[in-house]
Design an enzyme around this catalytic site. Sequence first.
Site, PDB file in Angstrom:
ATOM      1  N   PHE A  13      50.955 120.578  63.414  1.00 18.79           N
ATOM      2  CA  PHE A  13      51.525 119.978  64.624  1.00 18.79           C
ATOM      3  C   PHE A  13      52.876 119.351  64.282  1.00 18.79           C
ATOM      4  O   PHE A  13      52.962 118.508  63.379  1.00 18.79           O
ATOM      5  CB  PHE A  13      50.574 118.901  65.162  1.00 18.79           C
ATOM      6  N   GLY A  14      53.929 119.747  64.992  1.00 14.07           N
ATOM      7  CA  GLY A  14      55.264 119.176  64.801  1.00 14.07           C
ATOM      8  C   GLY A  14      55.641 118.325  65.999  1.00 14.07           C
ATOM      9  O   GLY A  14      55.420 118.730  67.147  1.00 14.07           O
ATOM     10  N   TYR A  15      56.200 117.140  65.737  1.00  8.21           N
ATOM     11  CA  TYR A  15      56.558 116.225  66.837  1.00  8.21           C
ATOM     12  C   TYR A  15      58.013 115.753  66.741  1.00  8.21           C
ATOM     13  O   TYR A  15      58.505 115.064  67.630  1.00  8.21           O
ATOM     14  CB  TYR A  15      55.621 115.003  66.825  1.00  8.21           C
ATOM     15  N   GLY A  16      58.694 116.102  65.637  1.00 10.87           N
ATOM     16  CA  GLY A  16      60.091 115.695  65.450  1.00 10.87           C
ATOM     17  C   GLY A  16      60.920 116.964  65.277  1.00 10.87           C
ATOM     18  O   GLY A  16      60.885 117.867  66.129  1.00 10.87           O
ATOM     19  N   SER A  17      61.633 117.053  64.149  1.00  8.99           N
ATOM     20  CA  SER A  17      62.474 118.238  63.946  1.00  8.99           C
ATOM     21  C   SER A  17      61.639 119.511  63.859  1.00  8.99           C
ATOM     22  O   SER A  17      62.145 120.603  64.116  1.00  8.99           O
ATOM     23  CB  SER A  17      63.320 118.083  62.681  1.00  8.99           C
ATOM     24  N   GLU A  38      59.436 117.826  54.106  1.00  6.61           N
ATOM     25  CA  GLU A  38      58.912 116.547  54.612  1.00  6.61           C
ATOM     26  C   GLU A  38      58.654 115.544  53.485  1.00  6.61           C
ATOM     27  O   GLU A  38      57.885 114.594  53.665  1.00  6.61           O
ATOM     28  CB  GLU A  38      57.621 116.802  55.413  1.00  6.61           C
TER      29      GLU A  38
HETATM   30  C1  SIN Z   1      57.662 116.520  62.462  1.00  5.52           C
HETATM   31  O1  SIN Z   1      58.621 117.026  63.046  1.00  5.52           O
HETATM   32  O2  SIN Z   1      56.478 116.822  62.790  1.00  5.52           O
HETATM   33  C2  SIN Z   1      57.818 115.557  61.332  1.00  5.52           C
HETATM   34  C3  SIN Z   1      59.069 114.771  61.342  1.00  5.52           C
HETATM   35  C4  SIN Z   1      60.328 115.574  61.198  1.00  5.52           C
HETATM   36  O3  SIN Z   1      60.398 116.448  60.317  1.00  5.52           O
HETATM   37  O4  SIN Z   1      61.272 115.348  61.947  1.00  5.52           O
END
Ligand code: SIN
Length: 193
Positions: free
Chosen positions: A24-28, A99
């Site tokens: 699951f990704g929530y940022g980049s 990460e």
């Molecule tokens: C994410 O996107 O899930 C983790 C934080 C990031 O890499 O910005």
Amino acid sequence: MSHNTVAINQAQQPLDHLDSVWLFGYGSLIYKADFSYLQRRPARIHGWQRRFWQGSHDHRGTPTAPGRVATLIQADNAHCSGMAYQVTPAVFEHLDHREKNGYLRFFTEFEWLDGSGTVNGLVYVAGPDNDAYLGPASEQEIARHIAQSAGPSGPNDEYLLLLAQALRDLDDHDPHVFAIERELLALRQRHFT
Ligand code: SIN
């Protein structure tokens, strides 16, 4: 805890016995999929909210002038939308490196945004005990910080603006991200007029 989490993630959670893993990704990770995946689907996780409380020494800032990027904070009744990717375990060699600045991965349940059910998968979270953690600040301060930061992956404001656009594309209204975006755009306006 050291902010380089590669060895910790690999030791705590070997994945080689699995054929594929959901992430699951929530940022980049929503807008920059620089890895191969089998499929991707919009999803949300419950009990977490997105916050620009993590320092970035390696992507959107430097060790001496860290940027601010997203992490997840536990919050009852909250949920966070993002993008889930089904990947092979080998992809985590790249992901753990990407990460590595404080993010630990763990399994949790995601819910598909189309209402078709749930799946268990991994999410990377940078907790308050990592060396790069910056913690809370007002959305105005966060915007000011982002406006003046940059790192090897580019300017910090690009991270914020691409994330805000990706959330709009997912039909997600994240008040924290959109408030920082408004503050940033107002700062730019003042700067250029
Ligand atoms: C994410 O996107 O899930 C983790 C934080 C990031 O890499 O910005």
